[in-house]
Design an enzyme around this catalytic site. Structure first.
Site, PDB file in Angstrom:
ATOM      1  N   GLY A  37       3.739  25.518  14.660  1.00 50.12           N
ATOM      2  CA  GLY A  37       5.241  24.823  14.955  1.00 50.12           C
ATOM      3  C   GLY A  37       4.543  23.762  15.000  1.00 50.12           C
ATOM      4  O   GLY A  37       3.136  23.323  15.296  1.00 50.12           O
ATOM      5  N   ARG A  38       5.739  22.603  14.865  1.00 47.91           N
ATOM      6  CA  ARG A  38       5.240  21.464  15.203  1.00 47.91           C
ATOM      7  C   ARG A  38       4.254  21.254  15.718  1.00 47.91           C
ATOM      8  O   ARG A  38       3.281  20.585  16.021  1.00 47.91           O
ATOM      9  CB  ARG A  38       6.659  20.458  15.307  1.00 47.91           C
ATOM     10  CG  ARG A  38       7.859  21.074  14.051  1.00 47.91           C
ATOM     11  CD  ARG A  38       8.737  19.856  15.445  1.00 47.91           C
ATOM     12  NE  ARG A  38       9.920  20.348  14.224  1.00 47.91           N
ATOM     13  CZ  ARG A  38      10.882  21.564  14.711  1.00 47.91           C
ATOM     14  NH1 ARG A  38      10.679  22.556  15.317  1.00 47.91           N
ATOM     15  NH2 ARG A  38      11.567  21.397  13.851  1.00 47.91           N
ATOM     16  N   ILE A  39       4.640  21.227  17.556  1.00 48.17           N
ATOM     17  CA  ILE A  39       3.652  21.045  18.786  1.00 48.17           C
ATOM     18  C   ILE A  39       1.797  21.946  18.733  1.00 48.17           C
ATOM     19  O   ILE A  39       1.221  20.967  18.993  1.00 48.17           O
ATOM     20  CB  ILE A  39       4.452  21.536  19.814  1.00 48.17           C
ATOM     21  CG1 ILE A  39       5.194  20.968  20.787  1.00 48.17           C
ATOM     22  CG2 ILE A  39       3.402  20.443  20.645  1.00 48.17           C
ATOM     23  CD1 ILE A  39       6.154  21.123  21.569  1.00 48.17           C
ATOM     24  N   THR A  80       2.343  24.907  27.521  1.00 48.26           N
ATOM     25  CA  THR A  80       3.867  23.961  27.943  1.00 48.26           C
ATOM     26  C   THR A  80       4.956  24.556  26.930  1.00 48.26           C
ATOM     27  O   THR A  80       5.587  23.847  26.735  1.00 48.26           O
ATOM     28  CB  THR A  80       2.984  22.319  27.242  1.00 48.26           C
ATOM     29  OG1 THR A  80       2.759  23.120  26.236  1.00 48.26           O
ATOM     30  CG2 THR A  80       2.041  21.930  27.997  1.00 48.26           C
ATOM     31  N   SER A  81       5.277  25.805  26.872  1.00 51.89           N
ATOM     32  CA  SER A  81       5.977  25.932  26.280  1.00 51.89           C
ATOM     33  C   SER A  81       7.510  26.359  27.133  1.00 51.89           C
ATOM     34  O   SER A  81       7.360  25.791  27.534  1.00 51.89           O
ATOM     35  CB  SER A  81       5.814  27.644  25.130  1.00 51.89           C
ATOM     36  OG  SER A  81       5.493  28.377  26.289  1.00 51.89           O
ATOM     37  N   ARG A  82       7.427  27.397  27.521  1.00 52.71           N
ATOM     38  CA  ARG A  82       8.592  28.063  28.076  1.00 52.71           C
ATOM     39  C   ARG A  82       7.899  29.208  29.631  1.00 52.71           C
ATOM     40  O   ARG A  82       6.796  29.837  29.065  1.00 52.71           O
ATOM     41  CB  ARG A  82       9.514  28.926  28.175  1.00 52.71           C
ATOM     42  CG  ARG A  82      10.728  27.647  26.612  1.00 52.71           C
ATOM     43  CD  ARG A  82      11.288  26.705  27.700  1.00 52.71           C
ATOM     44  NE  ARG A  82      12.033  25.946  26.560  1.00 52.71           N
ATOM     45  CZ  ARG A  82      11.626  24.815  27.127  1.00 52.71           C
ATOM     46  NH1 ARG A  82      10.629  23.922  27.296  1.00 52.71           N
ATOM     47  NH2 ARG A  82      13.038  24.454  26.167  1.00 52.71           N
ATOM     48  N   GLU A 132      12.314  27.950  37.400  1.00 49.57           N
ATOM     49  CA  GLU A 132      12.186  26.586  37.093  1.00 49.57           C
ATOM     50  C   GLU A 132      13.413  25.254  38.642  1.00 49.57           C
ATOM     51  O   GLU A 132      14.289  25.998  38.044  1.00 49.57           O
ATOM     52  CB  GLU A 132      12.306  25.094  36.450  1.00 49.57           C
ATOM     53  CG  GLU A 132      11.072  25.904  35.708  1.00 49.57           C
ATOM     54  CD  GLU A 132      10.971  25.619  34.045  1.00 49.57           C
ATOM     55  OE1 GLU A 132      11.009  24.823  33.937  1.00 49.57           O
ATOM     56  OE2 GLU A 132      10.111  25.585  33.728  1.00 49.57           O
ATOM     57  N   HIS A 152       7.317  20.674  34.464  1.00 44.76           N
ATOM     58  CA  HIS A 152       7.313  20.573  33.616  1.00 44.76           C
ATOM     59  C   HIS A 152       7.916  19.004  33.140  1.00 44.76           C
ATOM     60  O   HIS A 152       8.821  18.861  32.917  1.00 44.76           O
ATOM     61  CB  HIS A 152       9.424  21.229  33.128  1.00 44.76           C
ATOM     62  CG  HIS A 152       9.814  21.606  32.132  1.00 44.76           C
ATOM     63  ND1 HIS A 152      10.411  23.329  31.701  1.00 44.76           N
ATOM     64  CD2 HIS A 152       9.449  21.548  30.985  1.00 44.76           C
ATOM     65  CE1 HIS A 152      10.584  22.885  31.176  1.00 44.76           C
ATOM     66  NE2 HIS A 152       9.817  21.966  29.884  1.00 44.76           N
ATOM     67  N   ALA A 157       5.734  17.461  30.338  1.00 43.82           N
ATOM     68  CA  ALA A 157       4.548  17.560  28.984  1.00 43.82           C
ATOM     69  C   ALA A 157       5.395  16.305  27.752  1.00 43.82           C
ATOM     70  O   ALA A 157       4.395  15.683  27.222  1.00 43.82           O
ATOM     71  CB  ALA A 157       4.622  18.733  28.365  1.00 43.82           C
TER      72      ALA A 157
HETATM   73  C1  GLV Z   1      10.922  20.347  27.140  1.00 45.16           C
HETATM   74  O1  GLV Z   1      10.865  21.509  27.313  1.00 45.16           O
HETATM   75  C2  GLV Z   1      11.526  20.804  25.550  1.00 45.16           C
HETATM   76  O2  GLV Z   1      12.124  21.770  25.122  1.00 45.16           O
HETATM   77  O3  GLV Z   1      12.314  19.423  25.204  1.00 45.16           O
END
Ligand code: GLV
Length: 369
Positions: free
Chosen positions: A160-162, A264-266, A295, A317, A319
């Site tokens: 996806g975008r990231i 860096t997702s979930r 978290e 968390h 990023a």
């Molecule tokens: C951060 O984790 C977001 O989903 O923006």
């Protein structure tokens, strides 16, 4: 503006709150940095607010929508991920919700890349060596060496975008790139990156020929030196291609013992108990995490085990936590700006009041003709 809208924000989102007030909105902001208890959110929603500004820490489900029935018109979340918002419930109650995609894409991808670099080149361990006064000599390989990133192979899980932004960063480091996405593939983007790679090599700017291609999850995990995760969290009941515990004992064991995992997702995309074991038993070389199953990360998490400390980078968390990305009031630059603009679009009936045309609304499917 005729009506004065009432909004409750579960946290402060900076200057954008003042801009809402200047528009005549009555905005109440929960004053603590920690998330409010759900009972307080329910109380505020029941009191008849028109809009609710949320963070990824707030569980937004049928109970909340029921409390706001007939009154709550929009939920605006300052995050791209929205796994805390029950989409089916929002649709049932016909409440549009906003997320803040795009504006955090590059910040998140660059942080994922920096995590990868810090992990591979042992930057944390190296700085500790100096700060603890254990830097006694320069030596060709003692006390340890890191792994180069340039020219290595990375698997991008989720394009996806990231994921695509991460591909751009990795292409800049002449990495070979294996792409996997269970739901969405962008072959045109991958082709364009290959063309750029070929051009760099033809012009002598890149020494070696490198490549990018889509592949299966298994092949990506077996071949990669680095694996970077960019999928949304989707649980069994939410998708035909769920991502909950996509990284588990089976998939972690597929990775090379020299490979590194970056997430860096979930958090729940990775089974943390399996990952801690993978690190302790050297199934993989290391991991860098920014997100966790729970978290903040609990004090007794196995990921904090000192035996794996030098191979396990842990971030809070963080990023998307860059100044412009988080707080710019410009909806094309900042999460705060975009979140608030999405709220305004719904409440003030922009786009002729057609929710399906509002760019920041996620659940457009509930509002089709
Ligand atoms: C951060 O984790 C977001 O989903 O923006």
């Amino acid at each position: 503006m005729t009506k004065k809208f009432r909004v409750f924000a579960t946290c402060d989102v900076g200057e954008s709150i003042e801009l809402l007030r200047k528009r005549g909105y009555d905005v109440e902001v929960y004053p603590q940095p920690k998330a409010p208890p759900k009972s307080l959110i329910l109380e505020k929603v029941k009191s008849g607010i028109d809009g609710l500004i949320t963070t990824l820490r707030d569980p937004i489900d049928a109970e909340v929508f029921e409390a706001g029935k007939g009154k709550l018109r929009v939920v605006a979340q300052i995050a791209v991920g929205f796994d805390n918002i029950n989409r089916a419930d929002a649709n049932r109650y016909k409440v549009p919700f906003i997320h803040t995609a795009d504006v955090l894409t590059e910040a998140t991808a660059e942080f994922a890349f920096f995590m990868l670099g810090a992990l591979a080149r042992k930057m944390w361990t190296a700085e500790h060596l100096l700060r603890e006064n254990k830097w006694d000599y320069w030596h060709p390989y003692l006390p340890f060496l890191g792994d180069e990133v340039t020219g290595k192979t990375i698997a991008i899980i989720g394009t996806g975008r990231i994921g695509l932004a991460m591909i751009k960063k990795c292409a800049g480091f002449d990495m070979n790139i294996l792409c996997y996405d269970p739901a969405y593939q962008n072959h045109a983007f991958v082709k364009a990156i290959q063309e750029i790679k070929d051009l760099l090599q033809r012009r002598g700017i890149a020494k070696e020929k490198t490549w990018i291609k889509y592949t299966t999850l298994d092949d990506a995990l077996r071949e990669a030196d680095f694996v970077s995760v960019h999928v949304p969290l989707l649980r069994e009941r939410e998708s035909d291609t769920p991502t909950y515990h996509l990284f588990n004992e089976r998939t972690l064991r597929m990775m090379k013992p020299t490979a590194f995992l970056v997430n860096t997702s979930r958090g729940p995309v990775v089974d943390e108990a399996a990952l801690a074991r993978a690190l302790r038993e050297n199934w993989i070389a290391g991991a860098a995490l920014d997100v966790y199953e729970k978290e903040p990360l609990p004090p007794d998490s196995p990921l904090r085990d000192l035996a794996i400390e030098d191979r396990c980078r842990l971030y809070p968390h963080f990023a998307s936590a860059a100044k412009i990305t988080r707080l710019s009031t410009d909806p094309n630059k900042g999460m705060a700006g975009r979140c608030v603009q999405g709220l305004i679009d719904v409440l003030e009936g922009n786009y002729g009041g057609d929710v399906t045309k509002m760019p920041y609304v996620v659940n457009k499917e509930a509002f089709g003709k």
